[in-house]
Design a protein around this motif. Structure first.
Motif, PDB file in Angstrom:
ATOM      1  N   PHE A 263       0.406  -1.307   0.283  1.00 47.85           N
ATOM      2  CA  PHE A 263      -0.130   0.300   0.101  1.00 47.85           C
ATOM      3  C   PHE A 263       0.586   0.958  -0.099  1.00 47.85           C
ATOM      4  O   PHE A 263       0.871   2.090   0.900  1.00 47.85           O
ATOM      5  N   PRO A 264       1.629   1.827  -1.109  1.00 49.46           N
ATOM      6  CA  PRO A 264       2.099   2.032  -1.285  1.00 49.46           C
ATOM      7  C   PRO A 264       1.904   4.350  -0.467  1.00 49.46           C
ATOM      8  O   PRO A 264       0.942   4.288  -0.654  1.00 49.46           O
ATOM      9  N   PRO A 265       2.407   4.762  -0.083  1.00 52.28           N
ATOM     10  CA  PRO A 265       2.542   5.689   0.500  1.00 52.28           C
ATOM     11  C   PRO A 265       2.234   6.489  -0.481  1.00 52.28           C
ATOM     12  O   PRO A 265       3.273   6.715  -1.966  1.00 52.28           O
ATOM     13  N   PRO A 266       1.769   8.451  -0.143  1.00 52.33           N
ATOM     14  CA  PRO A 266       1.287   9.136  -1.518  1.00 52.33           C
ATOM     15  C   PRO A 266       2.075   9.153  -1.619  1.00 52.33           C
ATOM     16  O   PRO A 266       3.086   9.974  -0.714  1.00 52.33           O
ATOM     17  N   ALA A 267       2.889   9.989  -3.737  1.00 47.90           N
ATOM     18  CA  ALA A 267       3.698  10.805  -3.478  1.00 47.90           C
ATOM     19  C   ALA A 267       3.394  11.998  -4.661  1.00 47.90           C
ATOM     20  O   ALA A 267       4.444  12.882  -5.136  1.00 47.90           O
ATOM     21  N   ARG A 268       1.945  12.037  -4.633  1.00 48.21           N
ATOM     22  CA  ARG A 268       1.879  13.613  -4.794  1.00 48.21           C
ATOM     23  C   ARG A 268       0.213  14.433  -4.207  1.00 48.21           C
ATOM     24  O   ARG A 268      -0.352  12.941  -3.534  1.00 48.21           O
ATOM     25  N   LYS A 269      -0.347  14.947  -3.880  1.00 49.81           N
ATOM     26  CA  LYS A 269      -1.937  15.115  -3.523  1.00 49.81           C
ATOM     27  C   LYS A 269      -2.617  14.615  -4.404  1.00 49.81           C
ATOM     28  O   LYS A 269      -2.869  14.637  -5.439  1.00 49.81           O
ATOM     29  N   ARG A 270      -3.234  14.002  -3.526  1.00 51.48           N
ATOM     30  CA  ARG A 270      -4.287  13.021  -3.561  1.00 51.48           C
ATOM     31  C   ARG A 270      -5.878  13.779  -2.798  1.00 51.48           C
ATOM     32  O   ARG A 270      -5.884  14.701  -1.727  1.00 51.48           O
ATOM     33  N   PRO A 271      -7.184  13.802  -3.663  1.00 54.25           N
ATOM     34  CA  PRO A 271      -8.446  14.680  -3.119  1.00 54.25           C
ATOM     35  C   PRO A 271      -8.715  14.437  -1.667  1.00 54.25           C
ATOM     36  O   PRO A 271      -8.352  12.823  -1.828  1.00 54.25           O
ATOM     37  N   LEU A 272      -9.050  14.503  -0.845  1.00 59.32           N
ATOM     38  CA  LEU A 272      -9.815  13.853   0.775  1.00 59.32           C
ATOM     39  C   LEU A 272     -10.344  12.746   0.409  1.00 59.32           C
ATOM     40  O   LEU A 272     -11.863  13.275  -0.501  1.00 59.32           O
ATOM     41  N   ALA A 273      -9.740  11.333   0.951  1.00 57.67           N
ATOM     42  CA  ALA A 273     -11.103  10.705   0.513  1.00 57.67           C
ATOM     43  C   ALA A 273     -11.948  10.743   1.449  1.00 57.67           C
ATOM     44  O   ALA A 273     -11.760  11.032   2.638  1.00 57.67           O
ATOM     45  N   ILE A 274     -13.778  10.287   1.279  1.00 55.46           N
ATOM     46  CA  ILE A 274     -14.722  10.761   1.895  1.00 55.46           C
ATOM     47  C   ILE A 274     -15.340   9.140   1.619  1.00 55.46           C
ATOM     48  O   ILE A 274     -15.839   8.814   0.725  1.00 55.46           O
ATOM     49  N   LEU A 275     -16.563   8.926   3.564  1.00 52.58           N
ATOM     50  CA  LEU A 275     -17.306   7.894   2.879  1.00 52.58           C
ATOM     51  C   LEU A 275     -18.499   8.225   2.583  1.00 52.58           C
ATOM     52  O   LEU A 275     -18.877   9.352   3.496  1.00 52.58           O
TER      53      LEU A 275
END
Ligand code: NAP
Length: 275
Positions: A263-275
């Motif tokens: 489960f690689p850590p993020p290398a760039r900005k990702r939009p916030l994941a929401i349930l």
């Protein structure tokens, strides 16, 4: 333990309540599960007016009746109730369902159309009235947090967001942003809602090495960072026991390397994941 910005110390491992209070036939078992969790040290309980439309707060109320001392109760207001006057009324309803005098931490569940400044004003008024001890937010990404700060939100005591080993986007920017300001992150869905994540072979392998379960590995992983509080929800007493014991599980460097590869850590900005 995790220290909130006002110095209050809370357990890093608490209990969630989403999906509780939806079916009266399940109520006895849900109350018993929360009480078992409290006995096992998971004395922070997270709920919301949304869960079961008040039903989950009633379950929490029943579980904490006669044992309020030493507990830390978190609830959340719907965005459409987050206006200056509406938030006071919503808070009173939550307090009544919970059967308590003060909510320890009151969160804006997610951002809606009410200006953040107005919600902050409402929260601060509730604090001064003693109806809440502190307040925070949920599902706010960095830009929203910046805005919150600009409207007097520096008293924010937590940001509750989706965080588990398969949802690591916030490591790129939101976790460091909060850490710099000593704001704990409250990790929701830490066991991936008991689904696919717990069947992943990387978790299974690490669990086997420790004589633990995949859920325990998932929880221990979220707790590896000092400012993170995890709130797994469990109505099954076997799950409650398992989750409580996860607080003592220490993952090794090798375990972390295995998880980083899977489960690689993020290398760039990702939009916030929401349930
Ligand atoms: P979760 O805690 O990751 O997963 C809960 C599910 O996993 C339940 O079905 C539970 O089953 C199962 N489970 C729990 N422990 C287990 C174990 N040891 N082994 C196998 N299965 C296990 O997901 P969540 O409920 O979405 O998140 C936790 C809490 O965070 C919520 O309850 C809520 O309080 C909060 N939350 C907040 C937001 C927000 O927008 N702020 C969003 C989602 C969640 P049983 O119930 O049958 O034991």
């Amino acid at each position: 333990m995790v220290t909130l910005p006002d110095g209050t110390r809370v357990p890093a491992l608490g209990q969630g309540t989403w999906r509780m209070g939806e079916d009266r036939r399940a109520r006895k078992a849900e109350v018993a599960a929360l009480r078992l969790g409290i006995e096992l040290g998971m004395t922070l309980i997270d709920t919301a007016e949304m869960y079961g439309e008040g039903g989950a707060e009633e379950v929490v109320g029943e579980a904490v009746e006669g044992r309020r001392d030493g507990l830390f109760i978190v609830s959340k207001v719907y965005p459409h109730n987050a206006g200056r006057r509406a938030v006071a009324a919503a808070c009173e309803r939550s307090l009544r369902r919970l059967g308590i005098d003060t909510i320890d931490l009151y969160l804006l569940h997610w951002r809606g159309s009410v200006p953040l400044a107005e919600t902050v004003e409402g929260f601060e008024a509730l604090k001064h009235a003693g109806r809440i001890a502190c307040w925070g937010v949920s599902n706010l990404d960095v830009a929203d947090m910046e805005e919150l700060w600009s409207v007097g939100g520096a008293a924010c005591a937590t940001n509750q967001v989706l965080y588990n080993v398969d949802e690591r986007g916030i490591e790129f920017d939101l976790i460091p942003w909060c850490a710099e300001r000593h704001i704990p992150i409250m990790a929701y869905s830490p066991v991936g809602q008991g689904g696919r994540l717990l069947r992943h072979k990387a978790l299974a392998g690490i669990a086997a090495r420790h004589g633990a379960t995949p859920a325990q590995v998932a929880i221990a992983w979220t707790l590896r960072l000092p400012g993170v509080i995890a709130i797994p929800k469990a109505a099954d007493p076997a799950h409650v026991r398992e989750n409580a014991a996860a607080a003592a599980l220490r993952l090794t460097e090798e375990d972390h390397a295995t998880l980083d590869a899977a489960f690689p850590p993020p290398a760039r900005k990702r939009p916030l994941a929401i349930l």
